[in-house]
Motif scaffolding. Structure first.
Motif, mmCIF file in Angstrom:
data_model
loop_
_atom_site.group_PDB
_atom_site.id
_atom_site.type_symbol
_atom_site.label_atom_id
_atom_site.label_comp_id
_atom_site.label_asym_id
_atom_site.label_seq_id
_atom_site.Cartn_x
_atom_site.Cartn_y
_atom_site.Cartn_z
ATOM 1 N N ARG A 1 -11.920 -39.213 -18.140
ATOM 2 C CA ARG A 1 -11.031 -40.357 -17.914
ATOM 3 C C ARG A 1 -10.902 -41.180 -19.190
ATOM 4 O O ARG A 1 -11.694 -41.040 -20.118
ATOM 5 N N ARG B 1 -4.804 -48.493 -21.508
ATOM 6 C CA ARG B 1 -5.771 -47.447 -21.175
ATOM 7 C C ARG B 1 -5.948 -46.429 -22.295
ATOM 8 O O ARG B 1 -6.825 -45.574 -22.220
ATOM 9 N N ASP C 1 -6.477 -40.025 -17.017
ATOM 10 C CA ASP C 1 -6.867 -40.577 -15.724
ATOM 11 C C ASP C 1 -6.258 -39.796 -14.571
ATOM 12 O O ASP C 1 -6.632 -39.993 -13.414
#
Length: 180
Positions: free
Chosen positions: A53, A86, A22
């Motif tokens: 990402r 993430r 990211d």
């Protein structure tokens, strides 16, 4: 024990490198740079390179596209293999795999243990096969990429490596699709 059979010719493979982050761009992609440097020094061909990402669907779509490309034999991703929310690279890889190479993660953990001790348990490095293409997901650190390449991939992606290697069975990875 493993060795190089000098009676065989080296066969370069075409490798795509995907960095998952990211925060990184091409100027800060030290892990991707490490992989590109090592694979080209070994005599392989950089087929493609991208940065995405930490988005599971985007990662899986890129992996599928590269697996469908006859000009790519291997995909190596770096980043997104940890435990945080993430970190979805492993899930994206597994969305694409037809078969997982279970021992890849195990061997990577053994290699990592020698370098970083028990911190190795925080990595979820993985490998698999889809559409006749090898896929490997490595952690996002340059050190982890060096370890995976130098201790595992440089050998398994060398046709001369004995007693066996990934390259010699590459033509047979999709044989189940050709039998029809």
């Amino acid at each position: 024990m493993s060795r190089i059979d000098d009676t065989r010719d080296f066969l370069p493979v075409r490798i795509a490198v995907l960095t998952v982050s990211d925060t990184r761009d091409a100027t800060q992609d030290r892990s991707g740079d490490t992989l590109v440097e090592r694979l080209t020094q070994a005599g392989h061909i950089l087929a493609e390179r991208a940065i995405l990402r930490d988005e599971r669907d985007e990662i899986a779509a890129q992996l599928r596209a590269w697996c469908a490309d006859p000009g790519i034999d291997v995909v190596i991703s770096t980043g997104g293999t940890g435990l945080t929310g993430r970190d979805v690279t492993v899930e994206a890889h597994r969305d694409v795999y037809e078969k997982e190479i279970d021992a890849f993660g195990t061997v990577f953990t053994i290699v990592s243990m020698q370098k970083i001790g028990t911190s190795a348990v925080q990595s979820r490095a993985t490998g698999g096969v889809a559409n006749g293409t090898y896929l490997f997901a490595l952690p996002g650190s340059p050190g982890a990429c060096k370890d995976a390449w130098d201790e595992i991939l440089v050998k398994q992606l060398d046709y001369r490596h004995k007693p066996c290697n990934f390259v010699e069975i590459l033509p047979r990875l999709d044989e189940h699709q050709r039998r029809k």
